[in-house]
Design a protein around this motif. Structure first.
Motif, PDB file in Angstrom:
ATOM      1  N   LYS A   1     -12.242 -65.865  50.465  1.00 36.44           N
ATOM      2  CA  LYS A   1     -12.351 -66.051  49.018  1.00 36.44           C
ATOM      3  C   LYS A   1     -13.616 -65.492  48.395  1.00 36.44           C
ATOM      4  CE  LYS A   1      -8.500 -68.316  49.272  1.00 36.44           C
ATOM      5  NZ  LYS A   1      -7.235 -67.654  48.858  1.00 36.44           N
ATOM      6  N   SER A   2     -14.672 -65.264  49.161  1.00 41.20           N
ATOM      7  CA  SER A   2     -15.911 -64.722  48.583  1.00 41.20           C
ATOM      8  C   SER A   2     -16.660 -63.928  49.650  1.00 41.20           C
ATOM      9  CB  SER A   2     -16.804 -65.846  48.033  1.00 41.20           C
ATOM     10  OG  SER A   2     -17.297 -66.652  49.082  1.00 41.20           O
ATOM     11  N   MET A   3     -17.588 -63.124  49.164  1.00 38.78           N
ATOM     12  CA  MET A   3     -18.385 -62.312  50.071  1.00 38.78           C
ATOM     13  C   MET A   3     -19.382 -63.164  50.843  1.00 38.78           C
ATOM     14  SD  MET A   3     -18.565 -59.190  51.010  1.00 38.78           S
ATOM     15  CE  MET A   3     -19.633 -58.367  52.154  1.00 38.78           C
ATOM     16  N   ASP A   4     -19.873 -64.233  50.239  1.00 37.46           N
ATOM     17  CA  ASP A   4     -20.828 -65.096  50.923  1.00 37.46           C
ATOM     18  C   ASP A   4     -20.215 -65.732  52.164  1.00 37.46           C
ATOM     19  OD1 ASP A   4     -22.746 -64.521  49.054  1.00 37.46           O
ATOM     20  OD2 ASP A   4     -22.289 -66.266  47.795  1.00 37.46           O
ATOM     21  N   LYS A   5     -18.944 -66.155  52.041  1.00 36.94           N
ATOM     22  CA  LYS A   5     -18.298 -66.794  53.186  1.00 36.94           C
ATOM     23  C   LYS A   5     -18.010 -65.781  54.291  1.00 36.94           C
ATOM     24  CE  LYS A   5     -16.193 -70.544  50.531  1.00 36.94           C
ATOM     25  NZ  LYS A   5     -14.932 -71.215  50.141  1.00 36.94           N
ATOM     26  N   VAL A   6     -17.716 -64.530  53.925  1.00 38.04           N
ATOM     27  CA  VAL A   6     -17.519 -63.493  54.949  1.00 38.04           C
ATOM     28  C   VAL A   6     -18.819 -63.234  55.698  1.00 38.04           C
ATOM     29  CG1 VAL A   6     -16.921 -61.068  55.338  1.00 38.04           C
ATOM     30  CG2 VAL A   6     -15.629 -62.426  53.687  1.00 38.04           C
ATOM     31  N   ALA A   7     -19.932 -63.211  54.969  1.00 35.70           N
ATOM     32  CA  ALA A   7     -21.231 -62.943  55.592  1.00 35.70           C
ATOM     33  C   ALA A   7     -21.676 -64.089  56.484  1.00 35.70           C
ATOM     34  CB  ALA A   7     -22.279 -62.681  54.514  1.00 35.70           C
ATOM     35  N   CYS A   8     -21.264 -65.302  56.175  1.00 36.31           N
ATOM     36  CA  CYS A   8     -21.680 -66.452  56.969  1.00 36.31           C
ATOM     37  C   CYS A   8     -20.684 -66.823  58.060  1.00 36.31           C
ATOM     38  CB  CYS A   8     -21.885 -67.660  56.048  1.00 36.31           C
ATOM     39  SG  CYS A   8     -23.207 -67.443  54.836  1.00 36.31           S
ATOM     40  N   ALA A   9     -19.564 -66.121  58.168  1.00 35.76           N
ATOM     41  CA  ALA A   9     -18.535 -66.468  59.145  1.00 35.76           C
ATOM     42  C   ALA A   9     -18.976 -66.070  60.540  1.00 35.76           C
ATOM     43  CB  ALA A   9     -17.224 -65.769  58.783  1.00 35.76           C
ATOM     44  N   THR A  10     -18.461 -66.803  61.527  1.00 34.18           N
ATOM     45  CA  THR A  10     -18.740 -66.492  62.927  1.00 34.18           C
ATOM     46  C   THR A  10     -17.729 -65.462  63.442  1.00 34.18           C
ATOM     47  OG1 THR A  10     -17.326 -68.299  63.694  1.00 34.18           O
ATOM     48  CG2 THR A  10     -19.651 -68.816  63.255  1.00 34.18           C
ATOM     49  N   VAL A  11     -17.987 -64.987  64.654  1.00 36.06           N
ATOM     50  CA  VAL A  11     -17.084 -64.015  65.254  1.00 36.06           C
ATOM     51  C   VAL A  11     -15.702 -64.627  65.463  1.00 36.06           C
ATOM     52  CG1 VAL A  11     -16.697 -62.549  67.275  1.00 36.06           C
ATOM     53  CG2 VAL A  11     -19.005 -62.829  66.360  1.00 36.06           C
ATOM     54  N   GLU A  12     -15.657 -65.911  65.885  1.00 35.27           N
ATOM     55  CA  GLU A  12     -14.368 -66.568  66.117  1.00 35.27           C
ATOM     56  C   GLU A  12     -13.590 -66.718  64.816  1.00 35.27           C
ATOM     57  OE1 GLU A  12     -17.259 -67.572  67.160  1.00 35.27           O
ATOM     58  OE2 GLU A  12     -17.107 -67.243  69.336  1.00 35.27           O
TER      59      GLU A  12
END
Length: 300
Positions: A259-270
């Protein structure tokens, strides 16, 4: 009687074929008419040939300073002169000069010139660079083999160039396989000399560079810049597709899941790998793009 009357009523022939005696008589008459002129008749070709005999006997000058002999006039009509193209005015000459690629005399015999086919070029002994493709654009040409023999050559050429041109291109022909070390040296020289480095792996490719720079001489730089959409999705595509193996479909998948770029940047590899179409390798590349350091450690 009827036969004789029919013959008298027959029309006269239009055409008359002259005999040999009549032709000879006409030739004599023509020679008598033209005996006082300076024209000779060639009966074999029936073409009038003007002659200009040289008179070596001096004549007394008249009161106006000219010789007393009067020019001989002929009755034959002079042939119309062949039309010639009017000479170019200085303005047209300057315009034609600027529409050509100016090639330095030092490049005479360079095989690269045979690859420049779509634009006109001419030699010039008044320019400093190897090629002048505009009033403020120039090209210096160098091959890897020549740089190995004369490593100081390109530095001297850039120093002689000074600051005369705004667009300064260093065109390098990669004519050897082992070019890692010399290319590193050339890159350093180009950076210090404020030159744009272009690499060509063939003479045809180098010729296309010269032609393109000349063709786009008066074009705006916007036509070769990447067009990025001004919307949020457009900017998101431009940013995430710069990561290796990430395409626009993957961008839509990440946007719909996080839903946002911030969540993509903070997501883990899993978490990234759980998205459909994004495997383990692609998830690691996305994670490293946001979490690895921008500055690489210096090697010991």
């Amino acid at each position: 009687m009827s036969g004789s009357s029919d013959k008298s009523q027959q029309p006269k022939r239009r055409f008359h074929i002259p005999t040999a005696e009549e032709l000879e008589k006409r030739r004599v008459e023509a020679e008598q008419l033209l005996s006082n002129t300076n024209i000779q008749i060639d009966m074999s070709t029936s073409i009038l040939k003007p002659q200009h005999p040289v008179d070596n006997t001096p004549s007394e000058p008249t009161s106006n300073g000219t010789n007393g002999a009067q020019p001989t006039t002929t009755t034959a009509t002079a042939a119309s002169p062949t039309p010639t193209r009017a000479p170019l005015t200085p303005t047209k000459q300057a315009r034609a000069y600027t529409q050509m690629v100016q090639v330095n005399e030092l490049q005479r015999g360079n095989p690269l010139l045979s690859s420049i086919r779509n634009v006109r070029w001419t030699y010039s002994n008044t320019i400093i660079p190897d090629f002048e493709v505009g009033r403020s654009s120039c090209i210096l040409y160098l091959s890897i083999k020549y740089h190995r023999l004369h490593p100081e050559y390109i530095s001297q050429r850039i120093e002689a160039l000074g600051r005369s041109y705004t667009t300064r291109v260093l065109l390098v022909y990669m004519d050897t396989d082992d070019s890692k070390v010399p290319l590193r040296e050339i890159n350093r020289v180009a950076l210090l000399g404020d030159m744009t480095l272009l690499l060509a792996w063939s003479l045809d490719e180098a010729g296309r560079y010269v032609e393109t720079l000349k063709a786009y001489e008066h074009k705006q730089p916007d036509i070769i810049r990447e067009r990025v959409e001004d919307t949020y999705v457009g900017r998101l595509n431009s940013f995430l597709t710069s990561i290796r193996s990430v395409n626009k479909t993957d961008v839509l998948t990440l946007a719909s899941n996080f839903k946002s770029m911030d969540k993509v940047a903070c997501a883990t590899v899993e978490e990234l790998a759980m998205c459909p179409g994004i495997g383990e390798l692609k998830a690691q590349r996305i994670y490293k793009a946001f979490n690895d350091s921008f500055v690489l450690p210096l090697s010991e």
